[in-house]
Design an enzyme around this catalytic site. Structure first.
Site, PDB file in Angstrom:
ATOM      1  N   LYS A 117       1.045  -1.560   0.143  1.00  0.00           N
ATOM      2  CA  LYS A 117      -0.241   0.054  -0.090  1.00  0.00           C
ATOM      3  C   LYS A 117       0.744   0.977  -0.278  1.00  0.00           C
ATOM      4  O   LYS A 117       0.941   2.105  -1.070  1.00  0.00           O
ATOM      5  CB  LYS A 117      -0.714  -0.183   0.892  1.00  0.00           C
ATOM      6  N   ASP A 135      -6.238   1.413   0.998  1.00  0.00           N
ATOM      7  CA  ASP A 135      -6.935   1.707   3.008  1.00  0.00           C
ATOM      8  C   ASP A 135      -8.309   0.750   2.698  1.00  0.00           C
ATOM      9  O   ASP A 135      -8.618   0.125   1.806  1.00  0.00           O
ATOM     10  CB  ASP A 135      -6.057   3.261   3.138  1.00  0.00           C
TER      11      ASP A 135
END
Ligand code: SF4
Length: 216
Positions: A117, A135
């Protein structure tokens, strides 16, 4: 890319056309540090912290040289400050040992403590690459809308990459974050103010309204 997905993209863009990274940074390395600090913390808080921090340290060399207790004292209010300080020290050392900041997603993921991420955010925001960082907001909104039906962030990322043209990935990531942050809240989504109701799997399944657009 289906007509339905394009319509959802256009509606999100109409509502959040200004969507972009809300972390303040001056260099890709500063963005990397800010993203590490943003875990379980608001961007607003991170910006308050980095406003002071980056005045005393803004390079891998400076963070490598800074005593960890001093770093912790700056980032304390971001939470998980022991782990975050350790991660920043480790990734700074990694960058120094590599001879510079990597500019590819794969290179970023090779840095100590940098996950998929974080690498996706830095790759897309700082270097203009096409990537979808998943997220909590992206995961929730993409699944509620029915853009994907995925149980993990990794599967959500893969599903979104298949569902949208590559040149839309990075902006889509920001659109979903903004929608999750300001409209489609975790506990009480503001469906009354949402322009995506007629396309939203979650809304249609919980409101009793039926609409052919859901399956277009
Ligand atoms: S209709 Fe409600 S659940 Fe669906 S995207 Fe909009 S705010 Fe979220």
């Amino acid at each position: 890319m289906t007509d339905r997905n394009l319509k959802i993209y256009d509606l999100l863009d109409a509502q959040h056309s200004h969507a972009e990274c809300e972390l303040d940074y001056g260099t890709p390395f500063e963005l990397l540090v800010a993203v590490v600090l943003s875990a379980q913390c608001t961007d607003k808080r991170v910006n308050m912290v980095t406003d002071k921090l980056f005045k005393v340290a803004s390079t891998p060399e400076a963070f490598d040289a800074m005593p960890i207790e001093e770093l912790e004292s700056y980032i304390f209010s971001c939470g998980f400050y022991h782990n975050k300080a350790k991660a920043i020290k480790q990734l700074s050392r990694s960058i120094i040992e590599r001879g510079g900041m990597p500019e590819t997603r794969e290179g970023l993921m090779e840095l100590s403590g940098v996950g998929r991420k974080t690498a996706n955010v830095v790759y897309s925001v700082a270097y203009g690459g096409n990537a979808i960082a998943v997220d909590t907001h992206v995961f929730r909104v993409a699944n509620r809308l029915g853009l994907v039906d995925a149980k993990t962030p990794e599967l959500t990322e893969t599903g979104l990459m298949q569902a949208f043209d590559e040149d839309k990935w990075s902006h889509l990531h920001h659109l979903l974050i903004f929608h999750g942050r300001y409209v489609c809240h975790s506990q009480r989504p503001d469906c009354g103010a949402c322009t995506l109701r007629e396309y939203c799997k979650y809304f249609l399944s919980t409101s009793g309204v039926s609409n052919d657009n859901e399956t277009l």
